[in-house]
Design a protein around this motif. Structure first.
Motif, PDB file in Angstrom:
ATOM      1  N   SER A  66      -1.361  -6.547  -6.571  1.00  0.00           N
ATOM      2  CA  SER A  66      -1.907  -5.259  -6.118  1.00  0.00           C
ATOM      3  C   SER A  66      -2.027  -4.270  -7.271  1.00  0.00           C
ATOM      4  CB  SER A  66      -1.022  -4.680  -5.016  1.00  0.00           C
ATOM      5  OG  SER A  66      -0.973  -5.547  -3.906  1.00  0.00           O
ATOM      6  N   THR A  67      -1.037  -4.268  -8.172  1.00  0.00           N
ATOM      7  CA  THR A  67      -1.096  -3.344  -9.309  1.00  0.00           C
ATOM      8  C   THR A  67      -2.248  -3.701 -10.245  1.00  0.00           C
ATOM      9  OG1 THR A  67       0.519  -4.714 -10.502  1.00  0.00           O
ATOM     10  CG2 THR A  67       1.376  -2.842  -9.264  1.00  0.00           C
ATOM     11  N   ILE A  73       2.350   1.790  -3.536  1.00  0.00           N
ATOM     12  CA  ILE A  73       1.342   2.279  -4.482  1.00  0.00           C
ATOM     13  C   ILE A  73       1.020   3.748  -4.210  1.00  0.00           C
ATOM     14  CG2 ILE A  73      -1.073   2.051  -5.183  1.00  0.00           C
ATOM     15  CD1 ILE A  73      -0.778  -0.956  -4.811  1.00  0.00           C
ATOM     16  N   SER A 100       0.828  -1.211   0.000  1.00  0.00           N
ATOM     17  CA  SER A 100       0.000   0.000   0.000  1.00  0.00           C
ATOM     18  C   SER A 100       0.859   1.258   0.000  1.00  0.00           C
ATOM     19  CB  SER A 100      -0.926  -0.003   1.217  1.00  0.00           C
ATOM     20  OG  SER A 100      -0.169  -0.087   2.424  1.00  0.00           O
ATOM     21  N   VAL A 150      -5.437  -2.416  -8.442  1.00  0.00           N
ATOM     22  CA  VAL A 150      -5.541  -0.957  -8.486  1.00  0.00           C
ATOM     23  C   VAL A 150      -5.817  -0.479  -9.906  1.00  0.00           C
ATOM     24  CG1 VAL A 150      -4.277   1.199  -8.133  1.00  0.00           C
ATOM     25  CG2 VAL A 150      -4.093  -0.636  -6.451  1.00  0.00           C
TER      26      VAL A 150
END
Length: 250
Positions: A221-222, A21, A18, A225
């Motif tokens: 995660s990318t 990002i 987190s 997102v």
């Protein structure tokens, strides 16, 4: 506990996903907004000029340039612009081949905003959306100009300028606005290469680094997102579409 750390933390960077990002995404958002503004303003303007001067030399030239803009890959445009404007013409442009939006001062103590480092990446990232919007705006404008109510407005003696501003531009803009959702996807894909070539510490460059390093928590995660960004942009486009054309509520 070990599995929890793998989910929360980047394998190679030793930081929370987190946090990584949140550090990189704002740079990409700023770059994307600048690119959209350039593509929208210039693309709509060129589309209007191309439609007004249909089949003229100006129209042919604009169509030729926009076709090239849609055909040339973002990574090639980035290399070309960085080399030509950031190296060959650096003495005149004052632009750099690479550089972050924020740079340390000479003493290495504070970050300074460097908007000039945003110019080349924003232009390069906006080339393909600009070309698409130019073509789309021209076609939609010509379709509206062929409608019966436009001929009636001309018969009443309205000038071409008033017709375009009051009766043509708004209905022609509606399909163009709806295409911005697809433009956002193009920007996200293009940002991967543009940020890498211009060495911008953004979301795109971070994604490529994560793939290269096989950093699975960061890769997952990318993807998440990126999906949320696309969904959010489509929602915003739908709201704008509703404002421009309230008939869709019926």
């Amino acid at each position: 506990m070990g599995s929890e750390m793998c989910i929360r933390d980047s394998v190679n960077m030793g930081k929370k996903v987190s946090d990584i990002i949140l550090e990189t995404l704002p740079n990409t958002i700023i770059l994307a907004i600048a690119s959209i503004l350039i593509a929208s303003v210039v693309g709509i303007f060129l589309g209007v000029i191309s439609a007004i001067f249909k089949n003229s030399k100006i129209d042919i030239f604009i169509q030729f340039i926009s076709t090239i803009g849609m055909s040339v890959p973002s990574f090639f445009s980035a290399i070309l612009f960085a080399w030509f404007f950031g190296y060959i013409l650096k003495e005149y442009t004052g632009l750099n081949m690479t550089g972050s939006l924020y740079e340390l001062d000479d003493y290495g103590e504070s970050l300074n905003l460097k908007l000039k480092n945003l110019i080349l990446p924003a232009i390069v990232l906006g080339i393909r959306p600009l070309a698409v919007l130019t073509q789309l705006m021209r076609n939609e404008l010509l379709n509206v100009l062929a409608q019966d109510y436009i001929r009636t407005a001309r018969a009443k003696g309205l000038t071409e300028r008033k017709i375009i501003l009051k009766h043509v531009l708004r209905p022609a803009l509606t399909p163009v606005i709806t295409s911005l959702g697809l433009v956002m996807i193009t920007l996200i894909n293009g940002a991967l290469f543009v940020e890498l070539i211009f060495n911008i510490p953004g979301f795109g460059k971070m994604t490529i680094d994560a793939i290269r390093d096989v950093d699975h928590p960061l890769i997952m995660s990318t993807v998440l997102v990126g999906t949320l960004v696309v969904m959010g942009s489509n929602l915003i486009v739908d709201l704008i579409y509703f404002i421009l054309d309230p008939r869709i509520n019926n």
